[in-house]
Design a protein around this motif. Structure first.
Motif, short mmCIF file in Angstrom:
data_model
loop_
_atom_site.label_atom_id
_atom_site.label_comp_id
_atom_site.label_asym_id
_atom_site.label_seq_id
_atom_site.Cartn_x
_atom_site.Cartn_y
_atom_site.Cartn_z
N VAL A 176 44.11 42.60 0.17
CA VAL A 176 43.66 43.94 -0.22
C VAL A 176 44.38 45.01 0.58
O VAL A 176 44.79 46.05 0.04
CB VAL A 176 42.13 44.04 -0.04
N LEU A 177 44.54 44.74 1.88
CA LEU A 177 45.26 45.71 2.70
C LEU A 177 46.70 45.87 2.26
O LEU A 177 47.23 46.98 2.16
CB LEU A 177 45.19 45.28 4.17
N GLU A 181 31.87 27.35 5.73
CA GLU A 181 31.85 28.70 6.29
C GLU A 181 33.19 29.07 6.91
O GLU A 181 33.70 30.19 6.75
CB GLU A 181 30.75 28.79 7.35
N VAL A 182 33.79 28.09 7.61
CA VAL A 182 35.12 28.35 8.21
C VAL A 182 36.13 28.64 7.10
O VAL A 182 36.93 29.58 7.18
CB VAL A 182 35.55 27.14 9.07
N LYS A 183 36.07 27.80 6.01
CA LYS A 183 36.99 28.02 4.90
C LYS A 183 36.73 29.38 4.24
O LYS A 183 37.67 30.08 3.87
CB LYS A 183 36.82 26.91 3.86
N ALA A 184 35.43 29.72 4.10
CA ALA A 184 35.11 31.02 3.48
C ALA A 184 35.61 32.17 4.33
O ALA A 184 36.13 33.17 3.80
CB ALA A 184 33.59 31.13 3.28
N ARG A 185 35.46 32.04 5.66
CA ARG A 185 35.98 33.11 6.54
C ARG A 185 37.48 33.24 6.38
O ARG A 185 38.02 34.34 6.28
CB ARG A 185 35.61 32.79 7.99
N GLU A 186 38.16 32.06 6.38
CA GLU A 186 39.62 32.11 6.21
C GLU A 186 39.99 32.73 4.87
O GLU A 186 40.92 33.54 4.79
CB GLU A 186 40.18 30.69 6.31
N HIS A 187 39.23 32.33 3.83
CA HIS A 187 39.52 32.88 2.50
C HIS A 187 39.28 34.40 2.49
O HIS A 187 40.08 35.16 1.92
CB HIS A 187 38.63 32.20 1.46
N MET A 188 38.18 34.84 3.12
CA MET A 188 37.90 36.27 3.18
C MET A 188 38.97 37.01 3.97
O MET A 188 39.39 38.12 3.59
CB MET A 188 36.53 36.50 3.84
N GLU A 189 39.44 36.40 5.05
CA GLU A 189 40.51 37.03 5.82
C GLU A 189 41.77 37.17 4.99
O GLU A 189 42.43 38.21 4.99
CB GLU A 189 40.79 36.21 7.08
N ARG A 190 42.07 36.08 4.22
CA ARG A 190 43.26 36.16 3.35
C ARG A 190 43.09 37.25 2.30
O ARG A 190 44.01 38.01 2.00
CB ARG A 190 43.50 34.81 2.67
#
Length: 580
Positions: A207-208, A193-202
């Motif tokens: 995207v931004l 989950e931590v990795k997924a959050r980091e991946h989503m943040e990246r």
């Protein structure tokens, strides 16, 4: 059966005699009653006559006449019944006499029946005895089975108790292990989950950034579109001016405009190719510089290791000088190899440019895409360079003795000769009945691979059948195709191994034209009996005009006469054309 039949007949006749006798007695009683009634009526008639009652007399006379007729009828019936009774008695007596003849047989039959009944009784008693014995045996087996079932039930209960105890112990262990594994899984899920959050943040950041870049590029695109529109308007104006000038000169407008557009396209292709050439030259130079830097780093990493020597050992000065000479030689060899590689790359690049200038630009871009998909470029040299070898930069082979190197080179050459011998193929002459085979060992169907009337950019495939036309077992392998066909043609052939005479195999030829030009070549194979090839021909669309008559003969005619003869002009080609 006959005795039973006689007994039945006797009983039937006795019943008939009894019934007839009963009816006869009833008929006699009725006739007596009628006689008494008739006497009584006569007495009544005499009394009424004396009294002078005529009506009563007539009525009584009618009654007496009726009674007389009934009495006569009863007497007739009595006679018939008496005759029938006599007849039945006669028949009964006859049957009884016939029955008396079989009295001996009847007694014998009764004895046989009594004996049979006795036999049946004995068999019944024996069967009952056997049934009693079997019932006793069944009772014994039932008791033994019940005992075994009881013992098995007890053993099963004991086993189940043990299994329950084992299951409880195993359950406790499994619960313990499950808690540990669940704890590990929860930790793993938390990490994921931590990795997924980091991946989503990246991804969100990407995207931004993409959004900002899109917004920034929109203005550039708008300006580019405005410039392109202005250029298009200028091109249209120039085209109009050119048309007016050509029309003023009296030339062919369509041809001149087509040539002008083609010239512009060629200039654009040349500019794009020059830019591609420059970028690839820069790539080659950057790679060479990277290799030089890696070699320099490698030498630096090797210098401190060579400087460290084990204590307490003496080093021969001759060995030191030899190692220094060998290291110098390897350095020179590496520098020379780099320079030679650079020259080879430049030579191959110039060859590629010389070949590609004559091709259209879409061919170059397509071949470039295919090379990038395969992880290669058009600048691959004829001989492999340093970057084609995956080696460890920290491990450098030690310089060996020249004598050993010479021995290794000789062994390598001998091994290559041995391996090349079966590949090149030792040609075997095939003779059958003293006659040597001549001609091609394999026949192809069709005999010529012809791609006719092709369109540029399309893909065409043809399946060719090779048949072994030799006298014995033969095999073949694909050697290649003509050099000038390699950019447009590919051959897919799976070698079938040894083939008997008359057997056949298939290969697929794929043709993807990039230029509108006719091509000729061959697909080359090698068999045990020698090389052979299948011709390959690619022809463009052409217009083939032909007349149906070589001479227009009007024959003899009169002055002033008009005669017409039709002439047919046929285009048997695939390309349309104008004529006049």
């Amino acid at each position: 059966r006959n005795l039973q039949l006689l007994d039945d007949m006797v009983r039937e006749k006795e019943l008939a005699v009894q019934s007839t006798s009963d009816t006869l007695s009833a008929c006699r009683l009725r006739s007596k009653m009628l006689a008494k009634q008739l006497d009584h009526v006569d007495m009544e008639i005499e009394r009424e006559e004396e009294a002078g009652n005529v009506a009563a007399v007539s009525r009584l006379q009618a009654v007496s006449s009726r009674l007389c007729t009934e009495l006569e009828r009863e007497k007739e019936r009595e006679l018939r019944l008496a005759l029938a009774q006599k007849q039945n008695l006669v028949e009964l007596w006859q049957i009884e006499t016939e029955q008396r003849k079989y009295d001996i047989l009847r007694e014998q039959l009764q004895k046989d029946e009594e004996e049979l009944q006795m036999q049946y009784q004995e068999e019944r008693e024996v069967r009952i005895w056997k049934e009693k014995i079997t019932a006793l045996q069944a009772e014994r087996t039932r008791r033994t089975r019940e005992k075994k079932e009881e013992e098995a039930r007890r053993e099963c209960e004991e086993r189940n108790k043990k299994l329950l105890e084992d299951a409880k112990r195993n359950h406790e262990k499994a619960v313990c292990f499950l808690r540990q594994s669940m704890a590990r899984i929860h930790e793993k899920n938390a990490k994921e989950e931590v990795k997924a959050r980091e991946h989503m943040e990246r991804r969100i950041q990407a995207v931004l950034s993409l959004k900002t870049s899109i917004t920034s590029n929109r203005e550039r695109l708008q300006t580019l579109q405005i410039l392109n529109k202005a250029k298009a308007l200028e091109a249209k104006k120039e085209e109009k001016k050119m048309r007016e000038a050509i029309l003023a000169e009296g030339g062919n407008v369509i041809r001149e405009i087509f040539l002008h557009k083609r010239q512009q396209e060629n200039e654009k292709k040349k500019e794009a190719f020059r830019e591609l050439q420059k970028s690839r030259k820069m790539e080659i130079v950057s790679r060479i510089l990277q290799e030089r830097a890696s070699i320099h780093k490698q030498r630096k990493s090797q210098s401190p290791t060579k400087a460290i020597k084990p204590r307490g050992k003496l080093v021969d000065p001759l060995l030191q000088s030899g190692e220094a000479w060998q290291s110098e030689e390897t350095r020179k060899h590496a520098d020379g190899e780099i320079s030679q590689l650079y020259l080879q790359n430049l030579c191959s690049f110039t060859k590629v440019t010389a070949l590609s200038i004559s091709l259209p630009q879409d061919v170059l871009w397509e071949s470039g895409d295919e090379d990038t998909e395969k992880g290669k470029t058009l600048l691959v040299p004829e001989f492999p360079g340093l970057w084609s070898r995956e080696c460890d930069l920290h491990k450098v082979p030690k310089a060996e003795d020249p004598a050993r190197l010479a021995v290794k080179a000789m062994r390598k050459q001998m091994a290559e000769k041995k391996t090349e011998a079966p590949q090149t193929g030792i040609l075997h002459k095939q003779t059958v009945s003293g006659q040597e085979q001549k001609g091609c060992a394999f026949h192809s169907k069709p005999s010529c691979i012809h791609f006719k009337d092709f369109d540029v950019g399309q893909t065409y495939k043809k399946k060719i059948i090779l048949t072994n036309a030799s006298y014995s077992v033969n095999c073949c392998r694909l050697v290649g195709i003509s050099e000038w066909l390699k950019d447009f043609t590919s051959v897919h052939f799976d070698p079938p191994g040894k083939m008997s005479s008359g057997m056949s195999c298939e290969f697929l030829v794929t043709f993807k034209p990039m230029i509108n030009e006719g091509l000729e070549g061959a697909v080359m194979f090698m068999a045990q009996t020698g090389p052979f090839s299948v011709p390959l021909k690619c022809t463009v669309k052409t217009c083939t005009l032909a007349l149906d008559k070589e001479l227009v003969d009007f024959g003899s005619l009169v002055v002033g006469e008009t005669i017409s003869r039709p002439i047919s002009l046929t285009n048997s080609g695939a390309l349309g054309t104008r004529f006049k």
